[in-house]
Design a protein around this motif. Structure first.
Motif, PDB file in Angstrom:
ATOM      1  N   THR A 181       0.831  -1.210   0.000  1.00 41.43           N
ATOM      2  CA  THR A 181       0.000   0.000   0.000  1.00 41.43           C
ATOM      3  C   THR A 181       0.864   1.258   0.000  1.00 41.43           C
ATOM      4  O   THR A 181       0.566   2.232  -0.698  1.00 41.43           O
ATOM      5  CB  THR A 181      -0.930   0.006   1.220  1.00 41.43           C
ATOM      6  OG1 THR A 181      -1.749  -1.172   1.193  1.00 41.43           O
ATOM      7  CG2 THR A 181      -1.830   1.228   1.218  1.00 41.43           C
ATOM      8  N   THR A 219       0.746   5.162  -5.382  1.00 43.96           N
ATOM      9  CA  THR A 219       0.650   6.624  -5.414  1.00 43.96           C
ATOM     10  C   THR A 219      -0.544   7.145  -4.621  1.00 43.96           C
ATOM     11  O   THR A 219      -0.426   8.138  -3.892  1.00 43.96           O
ATOM     12  CB  THR A 219       0.542   7.114  -6.868  1.00 43.96           C
ATOM     13  OG1 THR A 219       1.696   6.661  -7.584  1.00 43.96           O
ATOM     14  CG2 THR A 219       0.481   8.628  -6.940  1.00 43.96           C
ATOM     15  N   MET A 220      -1.675   6.477  -4.751  1.00 45.93           N
ATOM     16  CA  MET A 220      -2.873   6.911  -4.017  1.00 45.93           C
ATOM     17  C   MET A 220      -2.927   6.335  -2.612  1.00 45.93           C
ATOM     18  O   MET A 220      -3.829   6.679  -1.841  1.00 45.93           O
ATOM     19  CB  MET A 220      -4.137   6.513  -4.787  1.00 45.93           C
ATOM     20  CG  MET A 220      -4.373   7.311  -6.044  1.00 45.93           C
ATOM     21  SD  MET A 220      -5.994   6.930  -6.789  1.00 45.93           S
ATOM     22  CE  MET A 220      -6.019   8.118  -8.134  1.00 45.93           C
ATOM     23  N   GLU A 240      -3.659   3.337  -1.880  1.00 44.66           N
ATOM     24  CA  GLU A 240      -4.773   2.402  -1.782  1.00 44.66           C
ATOM     25  C   GLU A 240      -4.771   1.456  -2.981  1.00 44.66           C
ATOM     26  O   GLU A 240      -4.263   1.799  -4.054  1.00 44.66           O
ATOM     27  CB  GLU A 240      -6.110   3.149  -1.718  1.00 44.66           C
ATOM     28  CG  GLU A 240      -6.398   4.013  -2.928  1.00 44.66           C
ATOM     29  CD  GLU A 240      -7.664   4.856  -2.773  1.00 44.66           C
ATOM     30  OE1 GLU A 240      -8.544   4.745  -3.638  1.00 44.66           O
ATOM     31  OE2 GLU A 240      -7.740   5.622  -1.788  1.00 44.66           O
ATOM     32  N   GLY A 260      -4.257   3.821 -10.532  1.00 48.74           N
ATOM     33  CA  GLY A 260      -4.176   4.951  -9.620  1.00 48.74           C
ATOM     34  C   GLY A 260      -2.920   5.784  -9.770  1.00 48.74           C
ATOM     35  O   GLY A 260      -2.399   6.320  -8.774  1.00 48.74           O
ATOM     36  N   SER A 285       0.046   4.924 -10.270  1.00 51.22           N
ATOM     37  CA  SER A 285       1.280   4.332  -9.738  1.00 51.22           C
ATOM     38  C   SER A 285       2.245   3.946 -10.854  1.00 51.22           C
ATOM     39  O   SER A 285       3.437   3.788 -10.616  1.00 51.22           O
ATOM     40  CB  SER A 285       0.946   3.096  -8.895  1.00 51.22           C
ATOM     41  OG  SER A 285       0.297   3.462  -7.707  1.00 51.22           O
TER      42      SER A 285
END
Length: 254
Positions: free
Chosen positions: A211, A215-216, A218, A249, A251
């Protein structure tokens, strides 16, 4: 939400994870859902519980068995005489590293390619023939960001390689049969909250470590991937054919 009324959609691996959520979303959008499962009928039953009986069919098939994919296809087509969309979602994620025994390495590759490449490639071939004969159709392949960036987990080389092979089959059909009305898409999720990803996280320092690398901060919810499948399944996004759609997200941006 996309309106998929009267579209008949075959989705493999509908008993858990992304496939489970996708079967639910496709049903909510009005489609006739053919939900395949390997060994967890309860999951497929639960995923399709909200779909009226006349709009769903549940089929068991062990995709590691030669001939099973073709039998699945034949049963799916016989239900309504036509399939409009095939979602190749079923996959396994065997974990083996270079430090493991050679036999284990080879077994992992063989297992991954049997279920992640051979079976869905059979479905793609049969579906493409069917689509050409019936005015077109949609192929949706559940790929992975591991195809493009490699896996963070060094024990997932077989998984990454198999996903790359199936993506190549999908793109080839999209290019070869675009004028026949065959649309092909690859969806490349990042870290999605599924049982397979949770197990894989154990080799990457645990869920918290995974996690923290995103980047987010999540994991991708399976519902977001399912919504993207429904968006593509409508068959109206013709000029997206051949594309790989990333959903991670931010990433991994390319």
């Amino acid at each position: 939400m996309s309106d998929l009324t009267d579209r008949t959609i075959l989705i493999t691996g509908a008993s858990r994870g992304i496939g489970y959520e996708t079967a639910r979303v496709l049903g909510e959008a009005g489609s006739n859902v053919i939900a395949h499962y390997g060994g967890h009928r309860e999951g497929a039953m639960d995923a399709t519980a909200g779909i009226p009986e006349e709009r769903k069919m549940i089929i068991q098939a062990d995709l590691a068995t030669p001939g099973a994919a073709a039998a699945l296809w034949n049963e799916a087509v016989a239900w309504r005489g036509r399939v409009d969309v095939v979602v190749n979602n079923a996959a396994i994620m065997p974990e083996v590293g270079i430090e493991d025994a050679e036999a284990d390495w080879e077994d992992a590759l063989a297992a991954a390619f049997a279920i992640n490449v051979m079976a869905p490639a059979v479905l793609i071939r049969l579906a493409t023939q069917h689509f050409i004969a019936n005015g077109g159709g949609v192929l949706i392949t559940m790929s992975s960001w591991a195809v493009h960036r490699g896996s963070d987990n060094p024990k997932l080389a077989a998984y990454a390689a198999s996903k790359a092979a199936l993506a190549a089959v999908t793109k080839t059909m999209a290019r070869a049969h675009a004028r026949d009305g065959v649309l092909g898409y690859c969806i490349a999720p990042g870290t999605v909250r599924t049982d397979m990803s949770v197990r894989s996280a154990c080799n990457q320092g645990g869920e918290d470590a995974v996690t923290a690398s995103l980047t987010m901060g999540e994991w991708v919810p399976p519902r977001e991937v399912a919504d993207l499948v429904a968006f593509l399944a409508s068959g109206t996004r013709r000029h997206l054919s051949g594309a790989t759609l990333d959903i991670n997200g931010a990433s991994y941006i390319r």
